[in-house]
Every structure is written in C-alpha cells, then in structure tokens.
Design an enzyme around this catalytic site. Structure first.
Site, PDB file in Angstrom:
ATOM      1  N   LYS A  74      42.188  57.907 -13.562  1.00  0.00           N
ATOM      2  CA  LYS A  74      42.969  59.097 -13.198  1.00  0.00           C
ATOM      3  C   LYS A  74      44.262  59.064 -14.009  1.00  0.00           C
ATOM      4  O   LYS A  74      45.151  58.241 -13.764  1.00  0.00           O
ATOM      5  CB  LYS A  74      43.267  59.122 -11.704  1.00  0.00           C
ATOM      6  CG  LYS A  74      44.110  60.312 -11.274  1.00  0.00           C
ATOM      7  CD  LYS A  74      44.361  60.322  -9.774  1.00  0.00           C
ATOM      8  CE  LYS A  74      43.147  60.770  -9.009  1.00  0.00           C
ATOM      9  NZ  LYS A  74      43.455  61.001  -7.574  1.00  0.00           N
TER      10      LYS A  74
ATOM     11  N   ASP B  41      45.583  66.978   1.867  1.00  0.00           N
ATOM     12  CA  ASP B  41      44.765  67.586   0.812  1.00  0.00           C
ATOM     13  C   ASP B  41      43.273  67.315   1.038  1.00  0.00           C
ATOM     14  O   ASP B  41      42.547  66.971   0.104  1.00  0.00           O
ATOM     15  CB  ASP B  41      45.201  67.069  -0.556  1.00  0.00           C
ATOM     16  CG  ASP B  41      44.674  67.931  -1.704  1.00  0.00           C
ATOM     17  OD1 ASP B  41      44.372  69.128  -1.462  1.00  0.00           O
ATOM     18  OD2 ASP B  41      44.571  67.425  -2.832  1.00  0.00           O
TER      19      ASP B  41
END
Length: 321
Positions: free
Chosen positions: A54, A153
C-alpha cells in the site's frame, strides 16, 4: 522497489484518492529465516509470500495522517478477521505499508460483476458477514487494555477475502480511538464513504460505535442485493445510494424485490432471509441509539446462518435420495 519493478502497472491491483495498491512476491525476512533455521538452503530459497504493497501518495497533511493512523491501528489490532501488517517504510516522501494478501480479492469485486456473484452462495455470504461482524465487535469491545476503535470506513471495498473465503477488514486510515469512559466523540470533519456514512454523525458530528454499525448495515444490504452501495441505479435516486433506496422499499413493502436473483434461485431458507433482513434494517436506523450493538448483530447473523445450513443439509439429502 524490486518486488513491484519500481511500482510497475503490471503489479497494480487498485487504489483510492489516498493510496495505490500493488501485489508482490516477497522473500522471507531475517526473523522468519531464523525461525526456520533447521530447513536446508534449497527449502529456504523457495520460501515466498504474496503481499499487498500500500503506497500512500506523497506526504500531505491528510495523507500523512492516513498513513500514521493505519500504521498505529494495524500495529495493535490482532484478530483473524483483520489484515496483518507485515512491514513498513517511511522514508522521505515514501509512505508504504506491507500487509498480507487475500487471494480471493475484495468483496466489492464480486458485487460489481454478475459473472462472479454466483461464487458467493447465501451461506458463504452469511459467513462473510459474520467474519466482519466479529472484527467490528473486537474493535468496539474486545481489544486489550480496554481500547476501542471506530473504523469509520466499513464498506465492501475494504473487505478482503482469503483463500478460504474468510473476510478481513483491510483499511484503517480513517480509524479513531474512542477515549476510555466515553461513548461518543464530536468531530468537525466527516470521515468515510458518502454512501455508507452514519446520517446522525454526518448531521451532528457525533461519532459512536453505532456509526460503524450503520456502515455495516449498508454492507449487509450490498451482500443481500448483490450490488454496491454507489451503484448508478441507486445514486440516480439519491446521493446516499443503496441505504436511501432500501429505506424507501421497506416503507413500500417491496424490500424483498431487492434481493439478488442469484440468492432467490438457490435453495435458500426463507426464515434465514427474514432474520437477516430484520437485523440489517435495524443497523440502518437513522438515529444511533436505535441501532443494535455488534454483539446483537452477530447473534442474529448466527441464527440466519444456522437456518440456512439446516436448509442446505435438507436440500442435499433430498437431491441424493
């Protein structure tokens, strides 16, 4: 970076406005090698692991916060349904997290593409829901030292599926610690995806565990309907997407028409669907105090799964005879 050929498009698997994702094959680190010292060199040379890289975009205030927050959260979160942090790089403008790879991709990929949806039977979908539910319950109530995390989220795009179709929450960039002895925080900014945000939090800035419960309710209906929350058909009706449409259909008495036809064509237990729909809709209550805790949600999802497993057993027996 050698593992991604300097972040080549060949290894690119996705991303958001904050980061890009790459899949890479990595060798063992020194600690792993030491733990396997009894193996011979030929065995060690073949030991590889697939990971997700990431790469957070160049350091800006908000993106730096995302990186720091996710690093902190993944360092302390230890749960089978939360992605494992394997490594980190924070040098100059580069902010990189290395996490475990889930070989069956992300939940939203199956909801986007009708060709993939039949892979997810109703029982398999229920197990995915339970995995995410257990992870959220851990964050809300079961962490060490009485810590509490609100993820902020939860959506189908942040749920990865491993080789056994187990689900893992993979994104913690917007997560927030809830201080001890507090049930809520009052924030000046709104975090999360527009089609999954708790309406009371959006209106008042009050963030609670039940804000995650609302977002999870949206995921439950995504799984039931076989569609993502921001599907064009839903957002044409409201910028709140699926949740708005679900609420309208509930009041019109047409909610069951929203069920994924793939599920309807299975040997699906009606009572299992009814239990699921009832608890999923409670999660979408407009006010936080009306929503169930994750403990209650898990109990009802387990009931729905038990009913479906019994139905599957009956169908298998009927077919075999």
């Amino acid at each position: 970076m050698l593992a991604t050929d300097n972040f080549s498009a060949t290894y690119h698997i996705g991303g958001t406005t904050y980061y890009e994702l790459y899949k890479a094959e990595l060798g063992l680190d020194k600690e792993n090698v030491a733990s396997l010292e009894e193996k011979n060199n030929s065995e060690l040379s073949k030991t590889r692991t697939t990971a997700v890289i990431k790469r957070v975009f160049p350091r800006e205030a908000r993106r730096g916060d995302v990186f720091t927050t996710e690093l902190e959260m993944l360092t302390i979160c230890k749960h089978r349904n939360i992605v494992t942090l394997l490594g980190v790089c924070d040098e100059g403008s580069e902010m990189i997290l290395v996490v475990e790879h889930a070989s069956n991709g992300y939940l939203d990929e199956y909801l986007f593409n009708i060709k993939y949806r039949p892979i997810l039977s109703w029982a398999k979908r229920l197990k995915i829901c339970l995995d995410v539910g257990h992870a959220l319950n851990y964050l809300h109530y079961e962490m060490e030292n009485q810590k509490t995390i609100i993820n902020c989220d939860i959506r189908s795009g942040t749920i990865a599926l491993d080789e056994n179709w187990g689900a893992k929450i993979v994104d913690f960039g917007f997560s927030i610690f809830l201080p001890p002895n507090l049930d809520a925080l009052h924030l000046n900014c709104i975090l999360g995806h527009e089609c999954s945000i708790d309406p009371e939090y959006e209106d008042t800035g009050k963030l609670k565990r039940e804000s995650d419960v609302y977002s999870f309710g949206v995921v439950l209906f995504e799984i039931l309907c076989g569609r993502v929350a921001n599907d064009d058909e839903f957002t044409r009706e409201s910028d709140k997407g699926l949740a708005f449409v679900i609420r309208r259909c509930f009041h019109e008495g047409t909610l069951k028409e929203m069920i994924d036809p793939i599920i309807k064509n299975e040997c699906t237990n009606k009572d299992s669907l009814d239990v699921f729909i009832k608890i999923a809709y409670q999660c979408l209550a407009k006010t936080q105090d009306q929503r169930p805790t994750m403990k209650v949600v898990i109990k009802e999802l387990e009931k729905a799964l038990t009913l479906q497993v019994s139905q599957d057993t009956f169908c298998l027996y009927s077919f075999s005879t």
